[in-house]
Scaffold this active site. Structure first.
Site, PDB file in Angstrom:
ATOM      1  N   LYS A 184       0.966  -1.067   0.103  1.00  0.00           N
ATOM      2  CA  LYS A 184      -0.427   0.308   0.315  1.00  0.00           C
ATOM      3  C   LYS A 184       1.138   1.417  -1.043  1.00  0.00           C
ATOM      4  O   LYS A 184       0.383   1.985   0.355  1.00  0.00           O
ATOM      5  CB  LYS A 184      -0.782  -0.146   0.862  1.00  0.00           C
ATOM      6  N   TYR A 217      -1.164  10.928 -11.602  1.00  0.00           N
ATOM      7  CA  TYR A 217      -0.553  11.195 -11.886  1.00  0.00           C
ATOM      8  C   TYR A 217      -1.311   9.536 -13.323  1.00  0.00           C
ATOM      9  O   TYR A 217      -0.928   8.457 -12.729  1.00  0.00           O
ATOM     10  CB  TYR A 217       0.614  10.878 -12.376  1.00  0.00           C
TER      11      TYR A 217
END
Length: 361
Positions: free
Chosen positions: A104, A307
């Site tokens: 994560k 992004y």
């Protein structure tokens, strides 16, 4: 028909088939021309083949996966490119670099970003060779066959985030390659723990469970993050796995007992989200490859808030399950956890020789 032998009266005769010299010359010329044509064709095809192979590597012509594939491998991030074309001079090589964690913190995004570089090849999915005994006992040849084909001079990278927290993995990795490069991507510990909790809850909600195993009010997965992270007496539940994984110094200490510090690069996962190019430049330098990944390889997706990747053939963004919205967590609990992690973070900074400046409250 003419008599056989010197005696014209001999009864045996032979049939002579005549071929004129012009016809023989024409036949010979035709055979020569055909041979020359075939030779030229073979040489031409070989030259074109070599040029295409070199171009595919030098220009990083990566085809983006657009078709649906049955039973795709389980991955954390969706930016998946298919294997590059397999040319005869390629082979499967054991990885020269591993992304060892942390869960994560953006391990899949990091791998896909690095794959934009023409010198990088990546293993598909998470192989889990070093952390699962059933895989490790199959041997290095089994592991090597899980790697992609690559040219000499390319770097093969494999990533399995559970390598970081599995005690026996560092020694197993050293037994394969004592000079291997290690990438460790980390995020602010409390944010990482909340993200881990969010994914666990999401997986539990979407899993098909037998009726008798369905989530109940007493199931840990039905409880809030605050209830799991803080014990009834008000202290931090250090044993709660998302919090235990975020105590990075505990796990990195085992790796640095086996590998020298210069073989491990700490990647700032929070900065990778905000400014990916700066972190990728550090990695390119660490791996000893020329800088090829730039701002032209990314664009900010306003809808998703992060992004996405871009190359010569098109754009690809993270799938819906990535960048999940975190549940609202009580600010008092966040402050308590950050204060708890101050000491743990300081130990991590000292081990890696770098202060990442995470908030202390």
């Amino acid at each position: 028909m003419r008599p056989l032998g010197p005696d014209p009266s001999h009864s045996d005769c032979v049939l002579v088939v005549g071929v004129s010299r012009p016809k023989l010359a024409a036949l010979f010329l035709s055979v020569m021309l055909l041979s020359l044509f075939l030779t030229f064709h073979i040489l031409y095809d070989s030259a074109v083949y070599s040029i295409q192979a070199a171009t595919a590597i030098s220009e990083n012509k990566i085809a983006i996966l657009t078709n649906h594939i049955p039973n795709p491998p389980v991955i954390n991030h969706p930016v998946v490119f298919p294997n590059r074309i397999h040319f005869p001079k390629t082979s499967r090589r054991l990885p020269q670099c591993l992304i060892i964690g942390v869960r994560k913190c953006g391990t899949r995004a990091l791998l896909e970003m690095l794959y934009l570089h023409p010198r990088i090849q990546k293993a598909a999915g998470e192989v889990h060779f070093f952390d699962r005994d059933e895989n490790y006992l199959r041997g290095l040849e089994w592991y090597r066959k899980k790697m992609p084909h690559s040219f000499r001079g390319q770097i093969t990278i494999e990533k399995s985030p559970s390598y970081f927290v599995t005690p026996e993995v560092p020694e197993r990795v050293r037994a394969m390659n004592a000079s291997i490069k290690l990438l460790l991507i980390v995020r602010e510990p409390v944010t990482r723990a909340i993200s881990d909790y969010t994914q666990l809850r999401s997986h539990a909600a979407t899993a098909t469970l037998p009726q008798q195993q369905s989530l109940s009010s007493t199931s840990p997965l039905s409880r809030s993050f605050e209830e799991l992270a803080i014990l009834p007496n008000g202290t931090v539940n250090e044993a709660y796995r998302p919090l235990a994984i975020s105590q990075y110094h505990v796990h990195v200490h085992r790796w640095l007992e086996v590998f020298p510090r210069e073989q491990l690069l700490v990647v700032n996962g929070d900065q990778l989200i905000d400014d990916p190019v700066s972190q990728l430049r550090r990695i390119e330098d660490f791996l000893g490859i020329e800088p090829r990944i730039g701002s032209n390889n990314f664009y900010f997706n306003e809808t998703k808030g992060f992004y996405c990747l871009r190359n010569e053939t098109g754009d690809k963004c993270l799938r819906e399950t990535k960048g999940r919205k975190h549940p609202r967590v009580d600010p008092v609990v966040i402050s308590k956890l950050r204060k708890f992690f101050v000491e743990h973070n300081q130990k991590f900074y000292e081990l890696v020789g770098e202060d990442l400046g995470w908030p202390e409250e």
